[in-house]
Design a protein around this motif. Sequence first.
Motif, mmCIF file in Angstrom:
data_model
loop_
_atom_site.group_PDB
_atom_site.id
_atom_site.type_symbol
_atom_site.label_atom_id
_atom_site.label_comp_id
_atom_site.label_asym_id
_atom_site.label_seq_id
_atom_site.Cartn_x
_atom_site.Cartn_y
_atom_site.Cartn_z
ATOM 1 N N LEU A 153 57.233 2.373 3.363
ATOM 2 C CA LEU A 153 56.956 3.351 4.285
ATOM 3 C C LEU A 153 55.411 4.008 3.953
ATOM 4 C CD1 LEU A 153 60.322 5.121 4.659
ATOM 5 C CD2 LEU A 153 59.088 4.085 6.483
ATOM 6 N N ALA A 154 55.295 3.990 2.566
ATOM 7 C CA ALA A 154 53.901 4.560 1.885
ATOM 8 C C ALA A 154 52.823 3.658 2.368
ATOM 9 C CB ALA A 154 54.060 4.820 0.443
ATOM 10 N N GLU A 155 53.166 2.438 2.549
ATOM 11 C CA GLU A 155 52.095 1.397 2.957
ATOM 12 C C GLU A 155 51.495 1.958 4.212
ATOM 13 O OE1 GLU A 155 51.835 -3.284 3.926
ATOM 14 O OE2 GLU A 155 53.282 -2.604 2.390
ATOM 15 N N VAL A 156 52.404 2.521 5.194
ATOM 16 C CA VAL A 156 51.673 2.828 6.400
ATOM 17 C C VAL A 156 51.568 4.280 6.595
ATOM 18 C CG1 VAL A 156 52.632 0.767 7.709
ATOM 19 C CG2 VAL A 156 54.145 2.775 7.590
ATOM 20 N N ASN A 157 51.603 4.952 5.466
ATOM 21 C CA ASN A 157 51.100 6.344 5.205
ATOM 22 C C ASN A 157 52.291 7.471 5.990
ATOM 23 O OD1 ASN A 157 48.788 5.699 3.582
ATOM 24 N ND2 ASN A 157 47.734 5.763 5.545
ATOM 25 N N ASP A 158 53.486 6.847 5.969
ATOM 26 C CA ASP A 158 54.479 7.597 6.727
ATOM 27 C C ASP A 158 55.090 8.359 5.480
ATOM 28 O OD1 ASP A 158 56.292 8.822 7.919
ATOM 29 O OD2 ASP A 158 57.649 6.899 8.741
ATOM 30 N N TRP A 159 54.657 9.651 5.252
ATOM 31 C CA TRP A 159 55.120 10.219 4.071
ATOM 32 C C TRP A 159 56.302 11.186 4.611
ATOM 33 C CZ3 TRP A 159 54.257 8.839 -0.380
ATOM 34 C CH2 TRP A 159 52.974 8.051 -0.765
ATOM 35 N N PRO A 160 56.191 11.672 5.548
ATOM 36 C CA PRO A 160 57.392 12.372 5.918
ATOM 37 C C PRO A 160 58.651 11.188 6.280
ATOM 38 C CG PRO A 160 55.648 13.094 7.466
ATOM 39 C CD PRO A 160 55.410 12.031 6.761
ATOM 40 N N HIS A 168 62.035 24.863 -0.863
ATOM 41 C CA HIS A 168 62.585 23.404 -0.993
ATOM 42 C C HIS A 168 61.289 22.705 -0.895
ATOM 43 C CE1 HIS A 168 66.445 25.231 -0.078
ATOM 44 N NE2 HIS A 168 66.625 24.416 -1.028
ATOM 45 N N ILE A 169 60.178 23.156 -0.577
ATOM 46 C CA ILE A 169 59.186 22.055 -0.664
ATOM 47 C C ILE A 169 57.719 22.815 -1.137
ATOM 48 C CG2 ILE A 169 57.200 21.629 1.075
ATOM 49 C CD1 ILE A 169 59.611 20.548 2.777
ATOM 50 N N LEU A 170 56.987 21.912 -2.085
ATOM 51 C CA LEU A 170 55.650 22.404 -2.601
ATOM 52 C C LEU A 170 54.827 21.250 -1.849
ATOM 53 C CD1 LEU A 170 53.668 24.102 -3.882
ATOM 54 C CD2 LEU A 170 54.369 22.803 -6.175
ATOM 55 N N ASP A 171 54.267 21.493 -0.793
ATOM 56 C CA ASP A 171 53.354 20.289 -0.091
ATOM 57 C C ASP A 171 51.907 20.421 -0.368
ATOM 58 O OD1 ASP A 171 52.706 17.977 1.369
ATOM 59 O OD2 ASP A 171 53.000 19.060 3.213
ATOM 60 N N THR A 172 51.399 20.531 -1.475
ATOM 61 C CA THR A 172 50.024 20.748 -1.794
ATOM 62 C C THR A 172 48.859 19.750 -1.188
ATOM 63 O OG1 THR A 172 50.052 19.785 -3.803
ATOM 64 C CG2 THR A 172 50.528 22.183 -3.861
ATOM 65 N N ALA A 173 49.651 18.534 -0.947
ATOM 66 C CA ALA A 173 48.696 17.550 -0.393
ATOM 67 C C ALA A 173 48.922 17.372 1.262
ATOM 68 C CB ALA A 173 49.549 15.913 -0.665
ATOM 69 N N GLY A 174 49.674 18.383 1.981
ATOM 70 C CA GLY A 174 49.598 18.572 3.297
ATOM 71 C C GLY A 174 50.162 17.409 4.102
ATOM 72 N N VAL A 175 51.037 16.543 3.505
ATOM 73 C CA VAL A 175 51.460 15.475 4.129
ATOM 74 C C VAL A 175 52.818 15.538 4.874
ATOM 75 C CG1 VAL A 175 49.906 13.714 2.874
ATOM 76 C CG2 VAL A 175 52.406 14.258 2.075
ATOM 77 N N LEU A 176 53.474 16.717 4.827
ATOM 78 C CA LEU A 176 54.560 16.933 5.212
ATOM 79 C C LEU A 176 54.704 17.946 6.406
ATOM 80 C CD1 LEU A 176 56.948 16.897 2.137
ATOM 81 C CD2 LEU A 176 56.606 15.102 3.746
ATOM 82 N N ASP A 177 53.444 18.328 6.692
ATOM 83 C CA ASP A 177 53.152 19.402 7.832
ATOM 84 C C ASP A 177 53.864 18.938 9.096
ATOM 85 O OD1 ASP A 177 51.590 20.975 6.233
ATOM 86 O OD2 ASP A 177 49.637 20.445 6.748
ATOM 87 N N GLY A 178 54.608 19.742 9.719
ATOM 88 C CA GLY A 178 55.186 19.228 11.062
ATOM 89 C C GLY A 178 56.536 18.332 11.024
ATOM 90 N N SER A 179 57.067 18.255 9.790
ATOM 91 C CA SER A 179 58.049 17.442 9.411
ATOM 92 C C SER A 179 59.263 18.293 9.451
ATOM 93 C CB SER A 179 58.029 16.456 8.285
ATOM 94 O OG SER A 179 58.303 17.389 7.408
ATOM 95 N N ASP A 180 60.312 17.509 9.554
ATOM 96 C CA ASP A 180 61.731 18.587 9.312
ATOM 97 C C ASP A 180 62.274 18.191 7.961
ATOM 98 O OD1 ASP A 180 62.542 15.681 9.460
ATOM 99 O OD2 ASP A 180 64.272 15.967 10.794
ATOM 100 N N VAL A 181 61.384 18.023 7.279
ATOM 101 C CA VAL A 181 62.062 17.888 5.650
ATOM 102 C C VAL A 181 62.320 19.102 5.474
ATOM 103 C CG1 VAL A 181 61.411 17.231 3.341
ATOM 104 C CG2 VAL A 181 60.602 15.739 5.277
#
Length: 165
Positions: free
Chosen positions: A142-149, A36-49
Amino acid sequence: MPRRLVAALAIAVLALGGCGEPDVDLDLPARAPDQHILDTAGVLDGSDVAERLDALADEGLDIVAVTYETPRASLGESRRAGQLVVEEWGADIALVAVAAPDNFTSTDDRTRERFFGLEPAGTVTVPRGLRERVAEERAPVLAEVNDWPGVFAMAIDEIERELVE
């Protein structure tokens, strides 16, 4: 029909044929089972997405989350990527975040280029108000503060509230 007119029409058709949207700048691999995830940018690491998307899949709604970087980051790129993902991966909805290189974590408001989109498959009805609320109103805050998860969690919450409950 005069030859000049025929030649002009032929040139016009060729020119218009090459004026379509650019190809998506995403190397989309084949989808692994239950992916369900393709996170090539690595911004969802450690999230519960991933866990949250797995739970929605168990309820019958297949949503995928994609992040990637490209020098061609734009709203159109995120929408085309979402369309590609739902088509190629057979998902119901794609949540796509795309940014110019190093822009997912940038703090320079003048040069940041990043976009978030919510793209449904043709078989799923997503109300326009939901798409606007998620992609145009709430995600940018949320993106303004870099909160991608947080961006993806918010989108999942909104979709779950409107389409599952």
